[in-house]
Design a protein around this motif. Structure first.
Motif, PDB file in Angstrom:
ATOM      1  N   LEU A 147       2.234   1.690  -3.631  1.00 28.84           N
ATOM      2  CA  LEU A 147       1.200   2.198  -4.552  1.00 28.84           C
ATOM      3  C   LEU A 147       0.914   3.677  -4.269  1.00 28.84           C
ATOM      4  CD1 LEU A 147      -1.192  -0.875  -4.507  1.00 28.84           C
ATOM      5  CD2 LEU A 147       0.105  -0.031  -6.475  1.00 28.84           C
ATOM      6  N   ARG A 164      -6.048  16.830  -1.180  1.00 26.18           N
ATOM      7  CA  ARG A 164      -5.229  16.233  -0.134  1.00 26.18           C
ATOM      8  C   ARG A 164      -3.763  16.148  -0.564  1.00 26.18           C
ATOM      9  NH1 ARG A 164      -4.808  14.380   5.255  1.00 26.18           N
ATOM     10  NH2 ARG A 164      -3.906  12.309   5.283  1.00 26.18           N
ATOM     11  N   LEU A 183      -6.462   4.786  -1.788  1.00 26.15           N
ATOM     12  CA  LEU A 183      -5.065   4.723  -1.341  1.00 26.15           C
ATOM     13  C   LEU A 183      -5.037   5.272   0.079  1.00 26.15           C
ATOM     14  CD1 LEU A 183      -3.054   6.165  -4.377  1.00 26.15           C
ATOM     15  CD2 LEU A 183      -2.987   3.819  -3.545  1.00 26.15           C
ATOM     16  N   PRO A 184      -4.185   4.692   0.930  1.00 30.97           N
ATOM     17  CA  PRO A 184      -4.209   5.154   2.328  1.00 30.97           C
ATOM     18  C   PRO A 184      -3.710   6.584   2.528  1.00 30.97           C
ATOM     19  CG  PRO A 184      -2.624   3.369   2.034  1.00 30.97           C
ATOM     20  CD  PRO A 184      -3.350   3.515   0.737  1.00 30.97           C
ATOM     21  N   VAL A 185      -3.245   7.261   1.478  1.00 32.48           N
ATOM     22  CA  VAL A 185      -2.919   8.685   1.635  1.00 32.48           C
ATOM     23  C   VAL A 185      -4.186   9.543   1.607  1.00 32.48           C
ATOM     24  CG1 VAL A 185      -0.567   8.683   0.761  1.00 32.48           C
ATOM     25  CG2 VAL A 185      -2.457   8.847  -0.848  1.00 32.48           C
ATOM     26  N   PHE A 186      -5.272   8.965   1.126  1.00 46.84           N
ATOM     27  CA  PHE A 186      -6.506   9.744   1.045  1.00 46.84           C
ATOM     28  C   PHE A 186      -7.346   9.536   2.291  1.00 46.84           C
ATOM     29  CE2 PHE A 186      -5.506   9.374  -3.521  1.00 46.84           C
ATOM     30  CZ  PHE A 186      -5.389  10.721  -3.783  1.00 46.84           C
ATOM     31  N   ARG A 187      -7.292  10.519   3.158  1.00 46.86           N
ATOM     32  CA  ARG A 187      -8.154  10.511   4.339  1.00 46.86           C
ATOM     33  C   ARG A 187      -8.763  11.892   4.408  1.00 46.86           C
ATOM     34  NH1 ARG A 187      -4.133   6.585   6.516  1.00 46.86           N
ATOM     35  NH2 ARG A 187      -5.404   4.771   6.964  1.00 46.86           N
ATOM     36  N   HIS A 222      -5.582  -5.443  -3.070  1.00 48.90           N
ATOM     37  CA  HIS A 222      -4.534  -5.974  -2.198  1.00 48.90           C
ATOM     38  C   HIS A 222      -5.016  -6.024  -0.747  1.00 48.90           C
ATOM     39  CE1 HIS A 222      -0.565  -6.581  -0.401  1.00 48.90           C
ATOM     40  NE2 HIS A 222      -0.904  -5.629   0.456  1.00 48.90           N
ATOM     41  N   TYR A 223      -5.611  -4.933  -0.315  1.00 49.79           N
ATOM     42  CA  TYR A 223      -6.076  -4.869   1.076  1.00 49.79           C
ATOM     43  C   TYR A 223      -7.117  -5.958   1.340  1.00 49.79           C
ATOM     44  CZ  TYR A 223      -8.573  -3.522   5.224  1.00 49.79           C
ATOM     45  OH  TYR A 223      -9.167  -3.553   6.451  1.00 49.79           O
ATOM     46  N   ARG A 257      -8.345   3.558  -8.250  1.00 51.55           N
ATOM     47  CA  ARG A 257      -7.108   2.879  -7.902  1.00 51.55           C
ATOM     48  C   ARG A 257      -7.423   1.476  -7.383  1.00 51.55           C
ATOM     49  NH1 ARG A 257      -5.841   7.280  -9.372  1.00 51.55           N
ATOM     50  NH2 ARG A 257      -8.025   7.637  -9.032  1.00 51.55           N
ATOM     51  N   TRP A 275     -10.168   6.357   2.045  1.00 50.22           N
ATOM     52  CA  TRP A 275      -9.629   5.024   2.312  1.00 50.22           C
ATOM     53  C   TRP A 275     -10.340   4.361   3.487  1.00 50.22           C
ATOM     54  CZ3 TRP A 275      -6.958   1.276   0.154  1.00 50.22           C
ATOM     55  CH2 TRP A 275      -6.357   0.298   0.954  1.00 50.22           C
ATOM     56  N   LEU A 311       0.836  -1.206   0.000  1.00 50.10           N
ATOM     57  CA  LEU A 311       0.000   0.000   0.000  1.00 50.10           C
ATOM     58  C   LEU A 311       0.866   1.249   0.000  1.00 50.10           C
ATOM     59  CD1 LEU A 311      -2.823  -1.032   2.482  1.00 50.10           C
ATOM     60  CD2 LEU A 311      -2.840  -1.054  -0.016  1.00 50.10           C
ATOM     61  N   GLU A 356      -5.910  -1.422  -7.575  1.00 49.45           N
ATOM     62  CA  GLU A 356      -4.868  -2.322  -7.089  1.00 49.45           C
ATOM     63  C   GLU A 356      -4.743  -2.335  -5.561  1.00 49.45           C
ATOM     64  OE1 GLU A 356      -1.303  -1.417  -9.287  1.00 49.45           O
ATOM     65  OE2 GLU A 356      -0.261  -3.145  -8.417  1.00 49.45           O
ATOM     66  N   ALA A 357      -4.759  -1.144  -4.971  1.00 49.27           N
ATOM     67  CA  ALA A 357      -4.528  -1.061  -3.525  1.00 49.27           C
ATOM     68  C   ALA A 357      -5.682  -1.702  -2.755  1.00 49.27           C
ATOM     69  CB  ALA A 357      -4.353   0.394  -3.102  1.00 49.27           C
TER      70      ALA A 357
END
Ligand SMILES: [Zn+2]
Ligand SMILES: [Zn+2]
Lengths: 527, 340
Positions: free
Chosen positions: A72, B269, B149-153, B318-319, B312, B291, A69, B314-315
């Motif tokens: 990505l 963000r 994606l975990p950058v999006f909060r 995966h999670y 996105r 996310w 993660l 893929e992320a």
């Protein structure tokens, strides 16, 4: 740290130069010592910290976030500091938020093994904005659109000193610049620095075109070649010497050959070049020497540095800057004849009687490392900055070629989430064999932000392969590329290297098969 | 419906060149080209296209499509209430609120002992202009992934609106130009401003007027809205002016007094994205799940299988796999990285 983080954030979002200046000036006025000094060092790249390598930051984050993660996210955001600042699971309850000076001073004395723990603790304590500032501070590459010169201009706005005064003593100052701020606030006189090795703000020229010149009397002007190197100032005080870029940056570490031979007492203005057997080598060769902390004996031999002199500012301690150009030129010639300093020569004056005559000389001189002409009023004093009128630079028109986009690479800073560095090629072969594209150059400017967004979209939609930050794209997009000259190069598959290529136009309309062929470029080679 | 453990929805629901197609019911969901029967999740142009013969959607989405595309927008509308069931052959279809924009719906499809939910676009946080997302147990969940994606909060809405109001207090002589998407974001920003006590008129670019009026006619109160153009621009110091994102940097934005350029979007963000767009005041306000909301929703829907589309992939795949969900990416054509 909050104040510094807020400053960086505001700088990122403030596009205008005046807005940035105001933010910086406000910060330098309001922030305490020594925080503001460390901030100034960070912004002007004088904070030689770099104890924190990107690999360490990645390692720390991958212990807290699923590595897939993280990868990505990094791929999407493009900038390591920003990705980590956004993805780091903050834990503000754990620590008090650190001060800027606390961070810098703590790291100065920290053992290498302590650094990961310190860094993780600070990242926990800060919010996303603070984490971004911290990482930029420690990893370098601030890229908030602030040059060292802009920061110094802002300093000049806050106090008693002018930009030129600040630039002239800058070389002798060290972070956190307590004496500088005391001077600006009127609490003390100018910081004491050894003036003999000081940088003097150079005199710069304004661009000009034939139409602007025609009303002027050619007899009032002297012409010199504008050499294709970098403009430098060599300051020598007998036993010691310094080499400065035109912004006052000390670049001497990469040029021990130049400094070692500067056994005289003078301040000289000239062009730094790599010279082999009297001929100016391609700019690329000079680049091998630039931006290095040390150089090997091999590099000194392979890329011999040389200064082609334009002007003399001081001779044996005497300030010549108020003298007219003709008089300084006479002194320069006499001085050079007397001292015969190695690794230097004089940039010759180019005799001419009429502007049109000079124009044809300029166009004919595409060879030999010439970028164009400098025109200097014969009575001009050497004045700091870019005064209107006395000096002009008259560049050649660029050459143009239609090239096909082949590879795109992520940019940096505000372009980090866009593909903004472009490698393009021209066609070779054909007829019987299939035509193939060979790369001929790389450019990362010349287009607007809006165009960049469109190109980025095109690249993402037409990529065929990815290697790290680079995507290969299918042939389809044509750029009209402008460049100053083209040279032979063994380092490229095309055996050609463009000098100063930039995207002149994006030819969305042009079929890629109609882009230029390699032979067309070869015809533009210097004779 | 009795749900069966061996449900195999991929036998009757599949990705086609036009989008997701349910063969036994003979309908598409949000098709990218015209279709005989389409189920439309919401009115954004990459989901709702003009020219289908028969459209099943909510009344609000039908009204939005008519407003956007005129009389030609579709052959015929069948407007369903949330929760109301329609049958196409032996397939049962109903719409549930998705919390994305007014009229937005998830599509619940039941067939052969299997329940599939197509999320459309959605968010989980409260929105004063539309009904909130309702999770429902299912066998296959097809989710969007715009911000996966975990950058999006996305931070709290009120904080972002407070940033705008703070800037107005600091720069009372500057016009505040806020870029917003015409459907959903514009009305949500207005409603949030009203909740925060901003009761001055809010000024609108021409392209936003019709949809705001439509929202009001559908019962969403937005207060005093006024058009702005021409000479009136000069009087906008200290006012809030909303416009489509594209108008922020074009000719239209000239003539305003020293404007502060703001943009309300989840993309804000990432600071370098904001900066490239020339945005001075980024407002992180999104109509899509961030996310954490995506993760929570996957959990709430309880589906053993997940298809991820629209962003996105893929992320999130995966999670989900790391949590034991059988997940795969479903790249559908025709969806753009707009909105947000
Ligand atoms: Zn949508
Ligand atoms: Zn969508």
């Amino acid at each position: 740290m909050k104040r510094f983080a807020r400053l960086l954030d505001a700088l990122v979002y403030t596009p205008s130069r005046n807005g940035k200046l105001r933010l910086l000036a406000d910060y330098f006025t309001a922030a305490p010592d020594p925080d503001r000094g460390w901030a100034l060092a960070a912004l002007t790249d004088g904070l030689a910290q770099r104890q924190v390598k990107p690999a360490l930051v990645r390692e720390l984050v991958e212990r807290r976030v699923d590595p897939v993660l993280f990868r990505l996210s990094y791929d999407y955001v493009g900038d390591l500091a920003e990705t980590v600042s956004l993805i780091w699971p903050g834990n503000p309850a754990r620590n008090a938020e650190p001060d800027l000076s606390e961070i810098v001073e703590r790291l100065r004395v920290a053992a290498r093994t302590e650094v990961p723990g310190l860094l993780a603790g600070w990242l926990d304590a800060l919010d996303a904005t603070g984490r971004y500032a911290l990482l930029k501070l420690l990893m370098g590459g601030m890229r908030v659109g602030v040059s060292a010169r802009l920061a110094k201009t802002a300093l000049a706005m806050t106090g008693a000193a002018s930009l030129e005064q600040i630039e002239e003593i800058w070389f002798g100052l060290e972070p956190p610049y307590l004496s500088l701020f005391a001077w600006l606030e009127g609490k003390a006189g100018p910081p004491a620095v050894d003036q003999r090795l000081a940088f003097r703000s150079p005199m710069l020229a304004n661009p000009v075109e034939l139409a602007d010149l025609e009303p002027l009397d050619p007899a009032d002007f002297r012409a010199e070649w504008k050499w294709d190197g970098i403009r430098v100032q060599l300051v020598a005080g007998g036993s010691e010497a310094r080499l400065y870029s035109r912004n006052g940056e000390d670049i001497g570490a990469a040029f021990p050959d130049i400094l070692g031979d500067a056994k005289f007492d003078a301040v000289l203005d000239g062009e730094l070049l790599v010279l082999r057997d009297g001929a100016v080598a391609p700019f690329n060769d000079l680049q091998q020497r630039l931006n290095r902390k040390t150089v090997t004996a091999r590099m000194l031999a392979d890329f011999p540095a040389h200064i082609r002199l334009y002007d003399i500012l001081f001779e044996d301690g005497g300030d010549l800057r108020r003298l007219p150009f003709d008089e300084r030129r006479r002194r320069l010639e006499r001085w050079h004849g007397r001292i015969v300093p190695p690794r230097t020569d004089l940039s010759p004056l180019v005799p001419f009687a009429a502007w049109r005559e000079l124009a044809s000389l300029r166009d004919a001189a595409r060879a030999d490392g010439v970028e164009g002409l400098m025109l200097k009023r014969r009575d001009s004093a050497y004045a700091a900055g870019r005064p209107q009128g006395p000096w002009f630079k008259w560049k050649r028109d660029p050459l143009l070629a239609d090239c096909v986009l082949m590879y795109a690479q992520r940019g940096h800073g505000r372009r980090s989430s866009y593909y903004s560095d472009f490698t393009f090629g021209c066609w070779r072969g054909g007829a019987e064999g299939a035509a193939e594209l060979v790369p001929v150059g790389k450019a990362y400017f010349g287009f607007t932000d809006a165009e960049l967004v469109e190109i980025d979209r095109w690249v993402r939609a037409h990529s065929t392969e990815r290697f790290g930050p680079v995507r290969a794209v299918e042939p389809g997009l044509v750029f009209e590329v402008a460049f100053d000259s083209i040279q032979r190069s063994s380092r490229h598959k095309s055996k050609l290297a463009m000098r100063f290529p930039r995207i002149h136009r994006i030819r969305w309309d042009k079929p890629h098969a109609e882009a230029d062929r390699l032979e067309t470029l070869e015809k533009l080679l210097n004779p | 419906m009795t749900r069966r453990a061996d449900a195999a929805p991929e036998r009757w629901l599949r990705k086609t060149g036009r989008g997701l197609y349910c063969a036994p019911g003979d309908f598409y969901i949000d098709p990218s080209r015209t279709a005989a029967r389409a189920v439309i999740t919401h009115g954004h142009s990459d989901h709702a296209r003009a020219g289908h013969d028969a459209v099943l959607t909510t009344a609000a989405t039908a009204a939005i499509m008519r407003a956007r595309y005129g009389a030609e927008s579709a052959g015929a509308y069948d407007c369903a209430l949330y929760g109301e069931t329609r049958r196409f052959g032996d397939v049962a279809v109903r719409l549930l609120p998705a919390g994305h924009v007014l009229g937005s719906a998830q599509v619940v499809i039941e067939h052969a002992g299997c329940r599939v939910v197509v999320s459309g676009d959605y968010k989980r946080r409260r929105d004063p202009t539309c009904a909130g997302f309702e999770p429902i147990d299912c066998d296959l969940f097809i989710t969007e992934a715009t911000f996966a994606l975990p950058v999006f909060r996305h931070p709290d809405d009120r904080g972002e609106i407070a940033k705008l109001l703070h800037s107005l207090a600091v720069f009372p002589d500057r016009c505040h130009l806020v870029g917003v998407y015409a459907l959903g974001k514009a009305q949500r920003v207005i409603a949030l401003l009203r909740e925060s006590g901003w009761d001055r008129p809010i000024y609108l670019h021409g392209a936003l007027i019709e949809l705001c009026a439509l929202y009001e006619s559908l019962g969403v109160a937005l207060g005093d809205l006024r058009p702005v153009s021409g000479e009136r621009k000069k009087a906008m110091a200290g006012e809030i002016v909303l416009c489509p994102p594209g108008a922020l940097n074009d000719r239209w934005s000239r003539g305003f007094p020293d404007p502060v350029t703001a943009m309300a979007s989840g993309w804000m963000r990432v600071r370098q994205r904001a900066r490239m767009g020339g945005i001075e005041l980024p407002l992180i306000l999104s109509d899509h799940a961030d996310w954490d909301e995506l993760i929570r929703t996957i959990h709430d829907m309880g589906a053993p299988r997940l298809w991820v589309t629209h962003g996105r992939e893929e992320a999130l795949v995966h999670y989900a796999r790391s949590k034991g969900v059988e997940a795969e990416a479903l790249s559908l054509v025709g969806f753009e990285e707009e909105g947000g």
